[in-house]
Design a protein around this motif. Structure first.
Motif, PDB file in Angstrom:
ATOM      1  N   GLU A  53       0.849  -1.183   0.000  1.00  0.00           N
ATOM      2  CA  GLU A  53       0.000   0.000   0.000  1.00  0.00           C
ATOM      3  C   GLU A  53       0.889   1.237   0.000  1.00  0.00           C
ATOM      4  O   GLU A  53       1.848   1.323   0.756  1.00  0.00           O
ATOM      5  CB  GLU A  53      -0.892   0.028   1.247  1.00  0.00           C
ATOM      6  N   SER A  54       0.559   2.183  -0.842  1.00  0.00           N
ATOM      7  CA  SER A  54       1.301   3.445  -0.857  1.00  0.00           C
ATOM      8  C   SER A  54       0.682   4.398   0.140  1.00  0.00           C
ATOM      9  O   SER A  54      -0.438   4.198   0.607  1.00  0.00           O
ATOM     10  CB  SER A  54       1.280   4.052  -2.261  1.00  0.00           C
ATOM     11  N   PRO A  65       0.042   0.333  -4.938  1.00  0.00           N
ATOM     12  CA  PRO A  65       0.952   0.785  -5.998  1.00  0.00           C
ATOM     13  C   PRO A  65       0.610   0.107  -7.322  1.00  0.00           C
ATOM     14  O   PRO A  65       0.318  -1.088  -7.375  1.00  0.00           O
ATOM     15  CB  PRO A  65       2.329   0.344  -5.486  1.00  0.00           C
ATOM     16  N   HIS A 114       6.434  -0.746   1.319  1.00  0.00           N
ATOM     17  CA  HIS A 114       4.984  -0.691   1.192  1.00  0.00           C
ATOM     18  C   HIS A 114       4.263  -1.915   1.739  1.00  0.00           C
ATOM     19  O   HIS A 114       3.034  -1.891   1.837  1.00  0.00           O
ATOM     20  CB  HIS A 114       4.591  -0.522  -0.280  1.00  0.00           C
ATOM     21  N   LEU A 186      10.058   0.805  -8.964  1.00  0.00           N
ATOM     22  CA  LEU A 186       8.769   0.399  -9.509  1.00  0.00           C
ATOM     23  C   LEU A 186       8.875  -0.609 -10.642  1.00  0.00           C
ATOM     24  O   LEU A 186       8.027  -1.477 -10.793  1.00  0.00           O
ATOM     25  CB  LEU A 186       8.018   1.649  -9.995  1.00  0.00           C
TER      26      LEU A 186
END
Length: 253
Positions: A53-54, A65, A114, A186
């Motif tokens: 989770e961002s 994300p 995250h 990412l």
């Protein structure tokens, strides 16, 4: 004449059956068997994908994300295509319930930034490659050699990132599977999931011992937005401690 028709019909059915069986066997040996050797799921338990989770810990509506969501979608597709497993639950890290989910087949997507479940599980695994925080980034460190892997810009159009992929036993249920995938940045988290695509998973099953816990460092490269196939640049099997139960076993009456 009627007898000839029956014979021809029987021969056609036999040829069809032999052809269908041959195609089924080829599909099994080229697709399902390698996938099963890598995934090694307990088919009696669910598959639970835990995504990061961002946002900060106080965010009321944290976002998943995008790269984690894409990774989960890719893996669900591979499970459906190659193993015929069409149901896999996806939960946010903070919604993961130890009481009900800890002993399932777990797929953890996203690293310690995250996804708190990543740290919870790796603390019980002691894998040969770990994330370490630096002032401006996280990097992957080989525990034995100290070699580092991370994100880098090769040139103005080329970006390289690395991910850790762990294939192990669930530390809370030895018969269940634990698969963990996380990139330094990412790009690599979703890119590394392509190791589970048909051609790549066949090569993975052939090249490595997946009967023992295995950790991989995977290089993912993007050239002008085109993401190339992931490349395994380091790998090591490791010893895993026996699984522990999440709650005491009930006493016999």
């Amino acid at each position: 004449m009627r007898q000839d028709l029956v014979v021809n019909l029987a021969a056609s059915l036999l040829a069809f059956g032999v052809g269908w069986l041959g195609r089924a066997l080829v599909h099994y040996y080229r697709t399902r068997m390698p996938a099963a050797r890598v995934w090694r799921l307990d088919r009696g338990r669910r598959v639970v994908m835990v995504v990061g989770e961002s946002g900060g810990p106080t965010s009321a509506y944290p976002k998943i994300p995008e790269t984690d969501a894409l990774a989960a979608m890719n893996l669900r597709q591979f499970l459906s295509q190659d193993l015929g497993l069409h149901e896999a639950a996806t939960v946010r890290a903070r919604a993961f319930a130890m009481a009900s989910d800890a002993e399932e087949n777990l797929v953890v997507i996203g690293g310690p930034v995250h996804n708190g479940i990543w740290t919870l599980l790796t603390d019980r695994l002691e894998p040969p490659y770990v994330f370490r925080q630096f002032p401006e980034e996280y990097r992957i460190i080989a525990v034995d050699s100290g070699e580092e892997y991370g994100e880098s810009d090769v040139d103005t159009a080329t970006l390289v990132d690395h991910a850790v992929v762990v294939l192990a036993h669930n530390p809370f249920a030895a018969g269940s599977r634990l698969i963990m995938i996380a990139g330094c940045a990412l790009l690599a988290t979703s890119g590394a999931t392509q190791l589970f695509a048909r051609g790549e998973i066949r090569a993975l099953a052939k090249a490595y011992d997946t009967t023992s816990p295995l950790a991989l460092v995977v290089r993912v490269e993007s050239v002008g937005g085109y993401v190339r196939r992931p490349e395994v640049v380091a790998a090591a099997n490791f010893t895993q401690a026996p699984a522990t139960r999440t709650s005491p076993a009930p006493r016999p009456v």
